[in-house]
Design an enzyme around this catalytic site. Structure first.
Site: not given
Ligand code: H2U
Ligand code: ZN
Length: 351
Positions: A56, A59, A118, A156, A164, A167, A169, A171
């Protein structure tokens, strides 16, 4: 003002309801769900996630996609998004053509991990951990609101909403422009204040407390309703009981009460179809630069896509894309179903 006693046909026959925040109409077709509906029951999700995942990106201690290493954090971790949608200091020369209009934008994007765990989501975190998330939302809005015109806090949740990573999170995107939704809400609240001398959402809240039909959760400082104009089947709106325009104005007691309301509301969502309920959630408060602060009420929107079970979702397609938003299940019916759900998380009951 909205009248409290509307005809029962609103619950049975097609009609349009106005979204007072956007000014747009929503087509309701409750006759399509006339028969009592019990929803299909799914057995609780079997997948058990681990509290730490070495693959992840979010994490503690792991390397992210661009190589940066996360600290060995506990609780909350905020970092600059490695793939930001907005960048600082980007300049475009304005187009002369009225047909191909363009605007320069600048801003920054951050990622906010809610917990080092996680495997947990917001409703599964302990109350004090949710309180810390609320605290960081407030801090981020205060810090970035000094620099940028608009700070959008959002989450989201779930693959269905394009998240994506499981975990937990959210934004934070901050930019030097007011996005479309904020412009609409600003205009609607300002116009109402000009006409009535009171806040649009304060008057709406009073109505919802009196009617109770669409109430899902209420405590000393906050309430959550399926709004009169909801588009998504189980959409909710969170409102403060006191007139407060922006996150920067809320007290410590209000932060704690908000954490409690959120945990209860999101637990009801998970319990509804015994699944980790997907949604997009975000906060709207007065823009710092707004000249109409007195007309604004802080609020959160939660837009979940699920309709009938853990896998049957509402699609915004045909009529919605080409004409206007439409729903079958009435907001009153949806609120009733959410009220029937427990505030004790189903995973904690079945473990
Ligand atoms: P979403 O799951 O809502 O897409 O948010 C995750 C965000 O985390 C996504 O905008 C960022 C992605 O750009 N991210 C990082 O900045 N670094 C990473 O290593 C993975 C994801
Ligand atoms: Zn994680």
């Amino acid at each position: 003002m909205i009248s409290a006693d509307y005809s029962m046909t609103f619950l049975e026959d097609p009609h349009r309801r106005k979204n007072i925040l956007s000014g747009e109409w929503v087509l309701n077709s409750p006759q399509r769900t006339k028969r009592p509906w019990n929803g299909s029951i799914h057995s609780p999700e079997g997948k058990k996630r681990t509290s730490y995942d070495s693959q992840c990106y979010l994490c503690p201690g792991n390397s992210r996609a661009e190589g940066e290493q996360n600290p060995d954090y506990k609780g909350i971790f905020v970092f600059a998004n490695d793939f930001p949608a907005l960048l600082p200091d980007i300049e475009f020369s304005e187009s002369e053509s009225p047909l191909l209009q363009v605007q320069s934008v600048s801003g920054i994007c951050r990622v906010l991990c809610f917990s080092e765990r996680h495997d947990l989501t917001l409703p599964e975190l302990e109350l004090d951990a949710v309180e810390r998330v609320v605290g960081v939302w407030v801090e981020q809005v205060k810090e970035l609101g000094e620099i940028f015109k608009w700070v959008q806090i959002f989450e989201n949740k779930g693959e269905m909403m394009g998240s994506s990573n499981p975990h937990p999170h959210g934004q934070i995107w901050a930019g030097n422009f007011l996005p479309n939704e904020i412009c609409r809400e600003d205009r609607q609240q300002r116009d109402y204040f000009k006409t009535h001398g009171t806040q649009l959402l304060a008057d709406y809240l009073e109505h919802e407390i009196r009617s109770k039909e669409r109430l899902v959760e209420i405590n000393e400082h906050w309430l959550a309703v399926v709004p009169w104009w909801a588009v998504w089947p189980f959409e909710t709106l969170i409102l403060p009981k006191r007139q407060v325009a922006c996150f920067s104005g809320i007290t410590g007691d209000e932060q704690s009460a908000l954490a409690e309301l959120l945990k209860n509301l999101l637990t009801r969502y998970d319990n509804l179809f015994q699944t980790s309920f997907p949604y997009s959630m975000g906060w709207h408060g007065t823009p710092f630069s707004s000249l109409s602060k007195e007309s604004w009420t802080l609020h959160a929107h939660i837009f979940p896509p699920l309709l009938r079970s853990a896998s049957i979702r509402k699609f915004m397609v045909g009529y919605e894309m080409l004409a206007e938003a439409q729903r079958d299940l009435t907001p009153e019916h949806a609120a009733g179903l959410l009220r029937e759900c427990s505030t004790q998380h189903y995973l904690k009951r079945t473990l």
